[in-house]
Design a protein around this motif. Structure first.
Motif, PDB file in Angstrom:
ATOM      1  N   VAL A 251      55.764  17.920  35.550  1.00  0.00           N
ATOM      2  CA  VAL A 251      55.026  19.157  35.852  1.00  0.00           C
ATOM      3  C   VAL A 251      55.018  19.391  37.359  1.00  0.00           C
ATOM      4  O   VAL A 251      55.293  20.500  37.834  1.00  0.00           O
ATOM      5  N   GLU A 252      54.701  18.340  38.119  1.00  0.00           N
ATOM      6  CA  GLU A 252      54.649  18.478  39.576  1.00  0.00           C
ATOM      7  C   GLU A 252      56.014  18.867  40.147  1.00  0.00           C
ATOM      8  O   GLU A 252      56.118  19.758  40.994  1.00  0.00           O
ATOM      9  N   GLU A 253      57.051  18.206  39.688  1.00  0.00           N
ATOM     10  CA  GLU A 253      58.414  18.479  40.157  1.00  0.00           C
ATOM     11  C   GLU A 253      58.821  19.925  39.848  1.00  0.00           C
ATOM     12  O   GLU A 253      59.354  20.633  40.705  1.00  0.00           O
ATOM     13  N   THR A 254      58.531  20.373  38.639  1.00  0.00           N
ATOM     14  CA  THR A 254      58.919  21.723  38.219  1.00  0.00           C
ATOM     15  C   THR A 254      58.114  22.774  38.963  1.00  0.00           C
ATOM     16  O   THR A 254      58.669  23.782  39.422  1.00  0.00           O
ATOM     17  N   PHE A 255      56.814  22.562  39.104  1.00  0.00           N
ATOM     18  CA  PHE A 255      55.977  23.528  39.815  1.00  0.00           C
ATOM     19  C   PHE A 255      56.419  23.642  41.273  1.00  0.00           C
ATOM     20  O   PHE A 255      56.512  24.751  41.813  1.00  0.00           O
ATOM     21  N   GLU A 256      56.710  22.525  41.904  1.00  0.00           N
ATOM     22  CA  GLU A 256      57.154  22.563  43.303  1.00  0.00           C
ATOM     23  C   GLU A 256      58.475  23.309  43.424  1.00  0.00           C
ATOM     24  O   GLU A 256      58.686  24.070  44.367  1.00  0.00           O
ATOM     25  N   ASP A 257      59.375  23.122  42.466  1.00  0.00           N
ATOM     26  CA  ASP A 257      60.651  23.833  42.502  1.00  0.00           C
ATOM     27  C   ASP A 257      60.437  25.340  42.328  1.00  0.00           C
ATOM     28  O   ASP A 257      61.022  26.141  43.065  1.00  0.00           O
ATOM     29  N   CYS A 258      59.597  25.741  41.386  1.00  0.00           N
ATOM     30  CA  CYS A 258      59.279  27.168  41.203  1.00  0.00           C
ATOM     31  C   CYS A 258      58.650  27.738  42.479  1.00  0.00           C
ATOM     32  O   CYS A 258      59.001  28.833  42.919  1.00  0.00           O
ATOM     33  N   SER A 259      57.729  26.991  43.074  1.00  0.00           N
ATOM     34  CA  SER A 259      57.044  27.440  44.296  1.00  0.00           C
ATOM     35  C   SER A 259      58.016  27.582  45.460  1.00  0.00           C
ATOM     36  O   SER A 259      57.926  28.530  46.243  1.00  0.00           O
TER      37      SER A 259
ATOM     38  N   LEU B 270      72.358  44.079  33.085  1.00  0.00           N
ATOM     39  CA  LEU B 270      71.704  42.927  33.696  1.00  0.00           C
ATOM     40  C   LEU B 270      71.037  42.087  32.610  1.00  0.00           C
ATOM     41  O   LEU B 270      70.169  42.580  31.897  1.00  0.00           O
ATOM     42  N   GLU B 271      71.427  40.857  32.498  1.00  0.00           N
ATOM     43  CA  GLU B 271      70.855  39.977  31.479  1.00  0.00           C
ATOM     44  C   GLU B 271      69.759  39.112  32.071  1.00  0.00           C
ATOM     45  O   GLU B 271      69.924  38.552  33.155  1.00  0.00           O
ATOM     46  N   LEU B 272      68.655  39.017  31.355  1.00  0.00           N
ATOM     47  CA  LEU B 272      67.585  38.105  31.735  1.00  0.00           C
ATOM     48  C   LEU B 272      67.708  36.835  30.893  1.00  0.00           C
ATOM     49  O   LEU B 272      68.364  36.828  29.853  1.00  0.00           O
ATOM     50  N   GLU B 273      67.081  35.777  31.353  1.00  0.00           N
ATOM     51  CA  GLU B 273      67.099  34.511  30.625  1.00  0.00           C
ATOM     52  C   GLU B 273      66.406  34.675  29.264  1.00  0.00           C
ATOM     53  O   GLU B 273      65.525  35.516  29.097  1.00  0.00           O
ATOM     54  N   GLU B 274      66.775  33.844  28.318  1.00  0.00           N
ATOM     55  CA  GLU B 274      66.123  33.864  27.003  1.00  0.00           C
ATOM     56  C   GLU B 274      64.653  33.465  27.108  1.00  0.00           C
ATOM     57  O   GLU B 274      63.862  33.766  26.222  1.00  0.00           O
TER      58      GLU B 274
ATOM     59  N   PHE C 156      61.710  31.750  37.757  1.00  0.00           N
ATOM     60  CA  PHE C 156      61.327  31.335  36.412  1.00  0.00           C
ATOM     61  C   PHE C 156      62.524  30.922  35.560  1.00  0.00           C
ATOM     62  O   PHE C 156      62.481  31.039  34.342  1.00  0.00           O
ATOM     63  N   CYS C 157      63.605  30.454  36.178  1.00  0.00           N
ATOM     64  CA  CYS C 157      64.729  30.003  35.362  1.00  0.00           C
ATOM     65  C   CYS C 157      64.256  28.852  34.468  1.00  0.00           C
ATOM     66  O   CYS C 157      63.307  28.149  34.804  1.00  0.00           O
ATOM     67  N   PRO C 158      64.878  28.658  33.328  1.00  0.00           N
ATOM     68  CA  PRO C 158      64.326  27.760  32.307  1.00  0.00           C
ATOM     69  C   PRO C 158      64.032  26.320  32.747  1.00  0.00           C
ATOM     70  O   PRO C 158      63.056  25.733  32.329  1.00  0.00           O
ATOM     71  N   ARG C 159      64.869  25.710  33.582  1.00  0.00           N
ATOM     72  CA  ARG C 159      64.677  24.313  34.004  1.00  0.00           C
ATOM     73  C   ARG C 159      64.439  23.400  32.796  1.00  0.00           C
ATOM     74  O   ARG C 159      63.525  22.596  32.765  1.00  0.00           O
ATOM     75  N   LEU C 160      65.243  23.574  31.774  1.00  0.00           N
ATOM     76  CA  LEU C 160      65.088  22.823  30.531  1.00  0.00           C
ATOM     77  C   LEU C 160      65.397  21.347  30.741  1.00  0.00           C
ATOM     78  O   LEU C 160      66.316  20.995  31.469  1.00  0.00           O
TER      79      LEU C 160
ATOM     80  N   SER D 197      60.811  19.626  28.452  1.00  0.00           N
ATOM     81  CA  SER D 197      60.103  20.592  29.297  1.00  0.00           C
ATOM     82  C   SER D 197      60.902  21.877  29.409  1.00  0.00           C
ATOM     83  O   SER D 197      62.110  21.885  29.212  1.00  0.00           O
ATOM     84  N   PHE D 198      60.204  22.951  29.728  1.00  0.00           N
ATOM     85  CA  PHE D 198      60.855  24.225  30.008  1.00  0.00           C
ATOM     86  C   PHE D 198      59.901  25.125  30.778  1.00  0.00           C
ATOM     87  O   PHE D 198      58.696  24.876  30.839  1.00  0.00           O
ATOM     88  N   VAL D 199      60.473  26.162  31.375  1.00  0.00           N
ATOM     89  CA  VAL D 199      59.710  27.183  32.074  1.00  0.00           C
ATOM     90  C   VAL D 199      59.991  28.497  31.366  1.00  0.00           C
ATOM     91  O   VAL D 199      61.138  28.794  31.032  1.00  0.00           O
ATOM     92  N   ALA D 200      58.945  29.261  31.112  1.00  0.00           N
ATOM     93  CA  ALA D 200      59.088  30.586  30.518  1.00  0.00           C
ATOM     94  C   ALA D 200      58.244  31.554  31.332  1.00  0.00           C
ATOM     95  O   ALA D 200      57.345  31.139  32.072  1.00  0.00           O
ATOM     96  N   SER D 201      58.545  32.844  31.212  1.00  0.00           N
ATOM     97  CA  SER D 201      57.754  33.826  31.951  1.00  0.00           C
ATOM     98  C   SER D 201      57.535  35.078  31.114  1.00  0.00           C
ATOM     99  O   SER D 201      58.309  35.386  30.212  1.00  0.00           O
ATOM    100  N   TYR D 202      56.457  35.758  31.457  1.00  0.00           N
ATOM    101  CA  TYR D 202      56.174  37.078  30.909  1.00  0.00           C
ATOM    102  C   TYR D 202      55.903  37.977  32.109  1.00  0.00           C
ATOM    103  O   TYR D 202      54.814  37.953  32.681  1.00  0.00           O
TER     104      TYR D 202
END
Length: 196
Positions: free
Chosen positions: A166-174, A13-17, A129-133, A141-146
């Motif tokens: 930021v608003e667009e990306t946060f709403e998509d993650c939510s 199983l591969e996780l995103e970079e 938490f996909c990158p959404r680069l 912009s990008f999304v990262a996670s720990y």
């Protein structure tokens, strides 16, 4: 046993970079370095960093969906079944003042503290938490996670562009998190901005 299963499942199983934690060579220092490099390369831009924490994430994992995700990613069936059994058949006893309680069934989510759990959680929230680069001449912009913590980093030439992204990306993650029965803790969601 959990460590051995982790080593084998991590091969399949591969996780995103941009997903850090729960696997080799992807520690917190690597995550901080990625954010720092973006900030250093765009120090003359307006920047916002939004950090967010999945609320009660480990307890909210649906093991049917987890099994579906593992199968869709090509994980061997024997590992899928072992992980499902491991998560759903856990039992615990409590010891207090020398007295041992009866046995309690814990068939919900995955246990925190197991070496296998952070990696499995990363698999489960990969699409949250996909990158959404986004890389353009005026906006990056990008999304990262720990594990169960995420960060959205946006840097751009104007405050309006940065705020909108930021608003667009946060709403998509939510939206994706809600589809998994999860959300972000209001008490642990904070932002910091750089620029005039």
């Amino acid at each position: 046993m959990e460590r051995m299963v982790l080593l084998e499942v991590a091969k399949e199983l591969e996780l995103e970079e941009t997903q850090f934690g729960g696997r080799r060579n992807r520690g917190v220092h690597n995550a901080v370095a990625v954010v720092y490099e973006l900030l250093a390369a765009h120090s003359d831009y307006y920047t916002v960093i939004l950090s967010m924490d999945v609320e009660g994430g480990f307890d909210r994992i649906d093991m049917d969906m987890m099994a579906d995700l593992q199968v869709a990613c090509g994980c061997r069936n024997d590992y899928v079944l072992w992980i499902r059994h491991w998560a759903l058949q856990r039992r615990v006893r409590f010891r207090f003042n020398g007295q041992i309680s009866g046995e309690y069934h814990l068939g919900k989510g995955i246990p925190q503290g197991s070496p296998l759990s952070p990696f499995l959680f990363g698999v489960y929230v990969a699409d949250i938490f996909c990158p959404r680069l986004r890389y353009s001449p005026t906006l990056r912009s990008f999304v990262a996670s720990y594990v169960d913590d995420g960060v959205i980093v946006v840097t751009g030439e104007s405050v309006a562009m940065v705020k909108g992204r930021v608003e667009e990306t946060f709403e998509d993650c939510s939206r994706v998190a809600r589809g998994r029965g999860m959300g972000f803790s209001g008490l642990k969601t904070e932002w910091i901005g750089f620029g005039d």
